[in-house]
Design an enzyme around this catalytic site. Structure first.
Site, PDB file in Angstrom:
ATOM      1  N   SER A 159      -3.268  -7.510   2.863  1.00  0.00           N
ATOM      2  CA  SER A 159      -3.500  -7.344   4.302  1.00  0.00           C
ATOM      3  C   SER A 159      -3.997  -8.643   4.918  1.00  0.00           C
ATOM      4  O   SER A 159      -3.609  -9.001   6.035  1.00  0.00           O
ATOM      5  CB  SER A 159      -4.537  -6.246   4.558  1.00  0.00           C
ATOM      6  OG  SER A 159      -4.048  -5.000   4.149  1.00  0.00           O
ATOM      7  N   ARG A 163      -1.505  -5.989  -8.623  1.00  0.00           N
ATOM      8  CA  ARG A 163      -0.440  -6.910  -8.212  1.00  0.00           C
ATOM      9  C   ARG A 163      -0.180  -7.975  -9.253  1.00  0.00           C
ATOM     10  O   ARG A 163       0.946  -8.372  -9.493  1.00  0.00           O
ATOM     11  CB  ARG A 163      -0.809  -7.604  -6.890  1.00  0.00           C
ATOM     12  CG  ARG A 163      -0.769  -6.683  -5.706  1.00  0.00           C
ATOM     13  CD  ARG A 163      -1.382  -7.311  -4.497  1.00  0.00           C
ATOM     14  NE  ARG A 163      -2.812  -7.536  -4.718  1.00  0.00           N
ATOM     15  CZ  ARG A 163      -3.687  -7.784  -3.777  1.00  0.00           C
ATOM     16  NH1 ARG A 163      -3.294  -7.884  -2.519  1.00  0.00           N
ATOM     17  NH2 ARG A 163      -4.961  -7.952  -4.052  1.00  0.00           N
ATOM     18  N   LYS A 205     -17.322  -6.038   7.157  1.00  0.00           N
ATOM     19  CA  LYS A 205     -16.112  -6.641   7.709  1.00  0.00           C
ATOM     20  C   LYS A 205     -16.107  -6.478   9.226  1.00  0.00           C
ATOM     21  O   LYS A 205     -15.304  -5.765   9.801  1.00  0.00           O
ATOM     22  CB  LYS A 205     -14.877  -5.999   7.090  1.00  0.00           C
ATOM     23  CG  LYS A 205     -14.703  -6.375   5.629  1.00  0.00           C
ATOM     24  CD  LYS A 205     -13.316  -6.049   5.155  1.00  0.00           C
ATOM     25  CE  LYS A 205     -13.132  -6.453   3.701  1.00  0.00           C
ATOM     26  NZ  LYS A 205     -11.823  -6.087   3.175  1.00  0.00           N
ATOM     27  N   HIS A 240       0.841  -1.210   0.000  1.00  0.00           N
ATOM     28  CA  HIS A 240       0.000   0.000   0.000  1.00  0.00           C
ATOM     29  C   HIS A 240       0.870   1.252   0.000  1.00  0.00           C
ATOM     30  O   HIS A 240       0.620   2.206  -0.739  1.00  0.00           O
ATOM     31  CB  HIS A 240      -0.864   0.070   1.263  1.00  0.00           C
ATOM     32  CG  HIS A 240      -1.947  -0.953   1.374  1.00  0.00           C
ATOM     33  ND1 HIS A 240      -2.142  -1.714   2.502  1.00  0.00           N
ATOM     34  CD2 HIS A 240      -2.924  -1.320   0.506  1.00  0.00           C
ATOM     35  CE1 HIS A 240      -3.191  -2.502   2.331  1.00  0.00           C
ATOM     36  NE2 HIS A 240      -3.685  -2.285   1.123  1.00  0.00           N
TER      37      HIS A 240
END
Ligand code: PNS
Length: 162
Positions: free
Chosen positions: A128, A91, A41, A17
């Site tokens: 994460s 990514r 979440k 990040h």
């Protein structure tokens, strides 16, 4: 160009990040790191305040960064804050389908464009959720997150580095 958003959950912020935030800050006058307040979440590891504090500290060397929370649609937050661009890291090919779909939806909803930055190769496996899992079981995450975050993870999981 003016203001860009770097959105995400940042639970917690990783070196991947930070790499994207730093590179975005070189290309835009102002960058808002937009942390989602995500009611789905419920099992977030860090509270919003903790995430904000960690983001503040790890971006302290950058003069054009603000950390803000948002809920609802990202494009509404972007419009409210005069942001003209959303910046995301890519990514791997596996990120591409979903990110493209979101970028097209956001563009269609608002006219706001998404810019993709290729993740630095050393960070392409980082997320994460994997960092949380590795830290939870005592693995070494010191090369994956800023030192402050590694310390907070160790405290949270009883790893004992302070
Ligand atoms: O770090 P994450 O969890 O991958 O971040 C995902 C995030 C917050 C960037 C994404 O879920 C998002 O933008 N959510 C806001 C809700 C929204 O605008 N949805 C429509 C997108 S097409």
């Amino acid at each position: 160009m003016a203001t860009a958003l770097c959105p995400g959950s940042f639970d917690p912020v990783t070196n991947g990040h930070l790499d994207i935030i730093e590179r975005t800050a070189r290309h835009f006058e102002d960058v808002i790191v937009a942390v989602i307040r995500n009611p789905q979440k419920s099992q977030s590891l860090f509270t919003l305040a903790e995430r904000q504090e960690m983001l503040h500290e790890v971006t302290a060397h950058l003069s054009n960064i603000k950390i803000e929370f948002f809920k609802g649609l990202l494009v509404d937050f972007a419009k409210d804050h005069g942001a003209e661009a959303i910046v995301k890291g890519l990514r791997a090919v596996s990120d591409f389908d979903y990110e493209l779909q979101m970028a097209q939806m956001n563009q269609s909803l608002s006219g706001i464009d998404t810019f993709f930055i290729s993740t630095s190769p050393g960070y392409s496996f980082l997320s994460s959720s994997l960092v949380r899992e590795v830290a939870r079981y005592g693995g070494d995450v010191s090369s994956m997150v800023p030192p402050l975050v590694a310390k907070r993870l160790a405290e949270r999981f009883g790893g004992g580095t302070g």
